[in-house]
Design a protein around this motif. Sequence first.
Motif, PDB file in Angstrom:
ATOM      1  N   THR A 172       0.828  -1.205   0.000  1.00 38.04           N
ATOM      2  CA  THR A 172       0.000   0.000   0.000  1.00 38.04           C
ATOM      3  C   THR A 172       0.862   1.255   0.000  1.00 38.04           C
ATOM      4  OG1 THR A 172      -0.100   0.128   2.408  1.00 38.04           O
ATOM      5  CG2 THR A 172      -1.792  -1.186   1.312  1.00 38.04           C
ATOM      6  N   GLN A 173       2.160   1.108   0.233  1.00 39.12           N
ATOM      7  CA  GLN A 173       3.047   2.262   0.212  1.00 39.12           C
ATOM      8  C   GLN A 173       4.006   2.079  -0.959  1.00 39.12           C
ATOM      9  OE1 GLN A 173       4.237   3.851   3.826  1.00 39.12           O
ATOM     10  NE2 GLN A 173       2.319   3.302   4.793  1.00 39.12           N
ATOM     11  N   ASP A 174       3.682   2.728  -2.058  1.00 35.57           N
ATOM     12  CA  ASP A 174       4.444   2.522  -3.292  1.00 35.57           C
ATOM     13  C   ASP A 174       5.823   3.137  -3.139  1.00 35.57           C
ATOM     14  OD1 ASP A 174       2.096   1.497  -4.991  1.00 35.57           O
ATOM     15  OD2 ASP A 174       1.352   3.355  -4.099  1.00 35.57           O
ATOM     16  N   THR A 196       6.031   9.561   7.711  1.00 39.53           N
ATOM     17  CA  THR A 196       6.873  10.090   8.795  1.00 39.53           C
ATOM     18  C   THR A 196       6.914   9.129   9.983  1.00 39.53           C
ATOM     19  OG1 THR A 196       4.934  11.451   9.299  1.00 39.53           O
ATOM     20  CG2 THR A 196       6.806  12.564   8.273  1.00 39.53           C
ATOM     21  N   SER A 197       6.206   7.999   9.897  1.00 39.15           N
ATOM     22  CA  SER A 197       6.147   7.073  11.028  1.00 39.15           C
ATOM     23  C   SER A 197       7.502   6.519  11.494  1.00 39.15           C
ATOM     24  CB  SER A 197       5.182   5.936  10.715  1.00 39.15           C
ATOM     25  OG  SER A 197       3.900   6.455  10.421  1.00 39.15           O
ATOM     26  N   PRO A 198       8.524   6.340  10.605  1.00 36.72           N
ATOM     27  CA  PRO A 198       9.814   5.876  11.151  1.00 36.72           C
ATOM     28  C   PRO A 198      10.364   6.788  12.239  1.00 36.72           C
ATOM     29  CG  PRO A 198      10.019   6.502   8.804  1.00 36.72           C
ATOM     30  CD  PRO A 198       8.564   6.396   9.139  1.00 36.72           C
ATOM     31  N   VAL A 199       9.957   8.039  12.250  1.00 37.38           N
ATOM     32  CA  VAL A 199      10.450   8.945  13.299  1.00 37.38           C
ATOM     33  C   VAL A 199       9.820   8.600  14.652  1.00 37.38           C
ATOM     34  CG1 VAL A 199      10.959  11.346  13.887  1.00 37.38           C
ATOM     35  CG2 VAL A 199      10.778  10.678  11.502  1.00 37.38           C
ATOM     36  N   GLN A 200       8.683   7.878  14.647  1.00 37.16           N
ATOM     37  CA  GLN A 200       8.178   7.326  15.925  1.00 37.16           C
ATOM     38  C   GLN A 200       9.255   6.467  16.570  1.00 37.16           C
ATOM     39  OE1 GLN A 200       4.475   5.136  15.996  1.00 37.16           O
ATOM     40  NE2 GLN A 200       3.567   6.364  14.348  1.00 37.16           N
ATOM     41  N   ILE A 201       9.834   5.568  15.752  1.00 36.60           N
ATOM     42  CA  ILE A 201      10.858   4.657  16.282  1.00 36.60           C
ATOM     43  C   ILE A 201      12.101   5.441  16.697  1.00 36.60           C
ATOM     44  CG2 ILE A 201      12.219   2.575  15.813  1.00 36.60           C
ATOM     45  CD1 ILE A 201       9.200   2.126  15.706  1.00 36.60           C
ATOM     46  N   PHE A 274      -7.044   0.025   9.322  1.00 38.78           N
ATOM     47  CA  PHE A 274      -5.909  -0.852   9.623  1.00 38.78           C
ATOM     48  C   PHE A 274      -4.586  -0.182   9.302  1.00 38.78           C
ATOM     49  CE2 PHE A 274      -2.580  -3.731   8.224  1.00 38.78           C
ATOM     50  CZ  PHE A 274      -2.418  -4.483   9.374  1.00 38.78           C
ATOM     51  N   PHE A 275      -3.676  -0.228  10.255  1.00 40.72           N
ATOM     52  CA  PHE A 275      -2.263   0.066  10.013  1.00 40.72           C
ATOM     53  C   PHE A 275      -1.475  -0.984  10.775  1.00 40.72           C
ATOM     54  CE2 PHE A 275      -4.485   4.163   9.846  1.00 40.72           C
ATOM     55  CZ  PHE A 275      -4.134   4.587   8.574  1.00 40.72           C
ATOM     56  N   PRO A 276      -0.369  -1.492  10.231  1.00 39.40           N
ATOM     57  CA  PRO A 276       0.366  -2.560  10.914  1.00 39.40           C
ATOM     58  C   PRO A 276       0.893  -2.133  12.278  1.00 39.40           C
ATOM     59  CG  PRO A 276       1.111  -2.340   8.638  1.00 39.40           C
ATOM     60  CD  PRO A 276       0.204  -1.173   8.918  1.00 39.40           C
ATOM     61  N   PHE A 277       1.149  -0.832  12.458  1.00 36.87           N
ATOM     62  CA  PHE A 277       1.817  -0.368  13.677  1.00 36.87           C
ATOM     63  C   PHE A 277       0.855   0.188  14.715  1.00 36.87           C
ATOM     64  CE2 PHE A 277       1.497   3.783  11.627  1.00 36.87           C
ATOM     65  CZ  PHE A 277       1.592   3.439  10.276  1.00 36.87           C
ATOM     66  N   THR A 278      -0.445   0.163  14.429  1.00 36.40           N
ATOM     67  CA  THR A 278      -1.417   0.565  15.452  1.00 36.40           C
ATOM     68  C   THR A 278      -2.503  -0.502  15.553  1.00 36.40           C
ATOM     69  OG1 THR A 278      -2.499   1.927  13.773  1.00 36.40           O
ATOM     70  CG2 THR A 278      -1.111   3.082  15.364  1.00 36.40           C
ATOM     71  N   LEU A 308      -7.354  11.839   8.501  1.00 39.89           N
ATOM     72  CA  LEU A 308      -6.099  11.275   8.997  1.00 39.89           C
ATOM     73  C   LEU A 308      -6.257   9.858   9.495  1.00 39.89           C
ATOM     74  CD1 LEU A 308      -5.878  11.599  12.521  1.00 39.89           C
ATOM     75  CD2 LEU A 308      -6.233  13.912  11.703  1.00 39.89           C
ATOM     76  N   GLY A 309      -5.093   9.218   9.664  1.00 39.05           N
ATOM     77  CA  GLY A 309      -5.058   7.866  10.200  1.00 39.05           C
ATOM     78  C   GLY A 309      -4.476   7.892  11.603  1.00 39.05           C
ATOM     79  N   CYS A 310      -4.927   6.944  12.449  1.00 39.21           N
ATOM     80  CA  CYS A 310      -4.419   6.942  13.831  1.00 39.21           C
ATOM     81  C   CYS A 310      -4.674   5.586  14.471  1.00 39.21           C
ATOM     82  CB  CYS A 310      -5.112   8.030  14.641  1.00 39.21           C
ATOM     83  SG  CYS A 310      -6.880   7.760  14.834  1.00 39.21           S
ATOM     84  N   GLY A 311      -4.262   5.451  15.702  1.00 38.71           N
ATOM     85  CA  GLY A 311      -4.532   4.222  16.426  1.00 38.71           C
ATOM     86  C   GLY A 311      -3.673   4.117  17.674  1.00 38.71           C
ATOM     87  N   PHE A 334      -0.596   6.303  21.762  1.00 39.60           N
ATOM     88  CA  PHE A 334      -1.302   6.415  20.485  1.00 39.60           C
ATOM     89  C   PHE A 334      -0.437   7.164  19.485  1.00 39.60           C
ATOM     90  CE2 PHE A 334      -3.013  10.101  22.937  1.00 39.60           C
ATOM     91  CZ  PHE A 334      -2.644  11.145  22.092  1.00 39.60           C
ATOM     92  N   ALA A 335      -0.777   6.987  18.198  1.00 38.82           N
ATOM     93  CA  ALA A 335      -0.045   7.675  17.127  1.00 38.82           C
ATOM     94  C   ALA A 335      -1.055   8.123  16.088  1.00 38.82           C
ATOM     95  CB  ALA A 335       0.981   6.731  16.496  1.00 38.82           C
ATOM     96  N   PHE A 336      -0.676   9.133  15.358  1.00 44.55           N
ATOM     97  CA  PHE A 336      -1.548   9.596  14.271  1.00 44.55           C
ATOM     98  C   PHE A 336      -0.679  10.196  13.173  1.00 44.55           C
ATOM     99  CE2 PHE A 336      -1.186  12.869  17.522  1.00 44.55           C
ATOM    100  CZ  PHE A 336      -0.745  13.964  16.800  1.00 44.55           C
ATOM    101  N   GLY A 337      -1.237  10.273  11.957  1.00 47.40           N
ATOM    102  CA  GLY A 337      -0.490  10.853  10.852  1.00 47.40           C
ATOM    103  C   GLY A 337      -1.453  11.480   9.867  1.00 47.40           C
TER     104      GLY A 337
HETATM  105  N1  PHE Z   1       1.808   6.466   8.434  1.00 49.11           N
HETATM  106  C1  PHE Z   1       0.438   6.317   8.045  1.00 49.11           C
HETATM  107  C2  PHE Z   1       0.300   6.673   6.552  1.00 49.11           C
HETATM  108  O1  PHE Z   1       1.166   7.297   6.023  1.00 49.11           O
HETATM  109  C3  PHE Z   1      -0.480   7.208   8.855  1.00 49.11           C
HETATM  110  C4  PHE Z   1      -0.540   6.834  10.299  1.00 49.11           C
HETATM  111  C5  PHE Z   1       0.366   7.389  11.204  1.00 49.11           C
HETATM  112  C6  PHE Z   1      -1.484   5.932  10.774  1.00 49.11           C
HETATM  113  C7  PHE Z   1       0.304   7.038  12.559  1.00 49.11           C
HETATM  114  C8  PHE Z   1      -1.564   5.607  12.100  1.00 49.11           C
HETATM  115  C9  PHE Z   1      -0.677   6.149  12.967  1.00 49.11           C
HETATM  116  O2  PHE Z   1      -0.667   6.308   5.925  1.00 49.11           O
END
Ligand code: PHE
Length: 368
Positions: A172-174, A196-201, A274-278, A308-311, A334-337
């Motif tokens: 899903t992420q080309d 930007t989620s790798p910056v969570q880690i 659905f997101f693999p990390f949330t 936005l996406g979150c979880g 929790f995280a969101f993007g």
């Molecule tokens: N990284 C996800 C995206 O680019 C968005 C997201 C961030 C979802 C953090 C959940 C938590 O689609």
Amino acid sequence: MAYTVRKLDDYAPAALDAAVHDLLSAVGQEAGSVAGENDWKLFRDRWMARKNGILTQVNDLWLKAAPGPAKREVGARVNQLKTEVERAVDAAQQRISSSGSKSRLDSERLDITLPGIRRPLGAEHPVLRTMSEIVQVFRAMGYSVADGPEIETDYLNFEALNFPPNHPARDTQDTIFVAGQERKPQRDRLLLRTHTSPVQIRAMMATPPPIRVVVPGKVHRADTADATHSPIFHQVEGLAVDTNITFCDLKGTLDHAMKAFFGSNVKTRFFPSFFPFTEPSADVSVTCFKCGGKGCRLCKMSGWIELLGCGMVDPNVFQFVKSNGYDSRKISGFAFGMGVERIAMLKYGIDDIQLFYQGDVRFLEQFN
Ligand code: PHE
């Protein structure tokens, strides 16, 4: 009457002096009436041209024609004349060229009391401006700001975010990969970060819990450019980890943020996703800020706009940063993007994402 050279018939010194005097007063007079460049050329040629100039004539009619005994006297005077005529020609040239630069100075005179020309001032680009407005909303809630590199490892962009190698969620992420890395283990291979989620880690590796960060930044996907897609775009990521963080905190935080950003009368709605990390994950919609929820073209008659996406941070993600104090039995988060361009487009009513990247001042200056 213009001066002409006549043959000499008297070679006595007094007669020679008189002839010289006549010639010199003539050249002096003519030099005085030279007025411009063309005049001066005519003057120079009349006196100095090899062929039939006055000096040449003097040479022929006075010196060559002189009888032997007189040649010495005549020769001396002819040499003197040559020098004097050359000097008169040079002086005339000097005079006209210095009056030329004077007229140039006059015509180029500068009025230093005139007001200057103002350079137009630049302004913040609408995408960066939206990004910092979003960041500001979270800073006001006590979040700090972090960033990370745009060239990222497979490990941080995917694996540590619970996308196992070859997991279909990666599709899903080309992704745009850096070429020539086949010999490296997969986790070390470089790519342009797709979110930007790798910056969570990175943030959790750098800071033990509790943590609250927002991450504004540029991301890349192998998308074909069209009215709503661009291979380069921007996201703002958020992460909060502490003891007893619940889905209620996530809902309250994002609801507050959307109201702060779009106005206090918007409502939020959380939809399973659905997101693999949330886990669980949600997509957040806000009531359409154009029609207020009644249904219009902007919200495709639904009354809602997905933003936005979150979880809740998946315990599998904490596993990768456990050594820095992230023990999923003790903490939660929790995280969101969110996509910055999408939010800017909705907020300002822009219908083509490409307008952000074309640098057309007529478009950009509307946001000053
Ligand atoms: N990284 C996800 C995206 O680019 C968005 C997201 C961030 C979802 C953090 C959940 C938590 O689609």
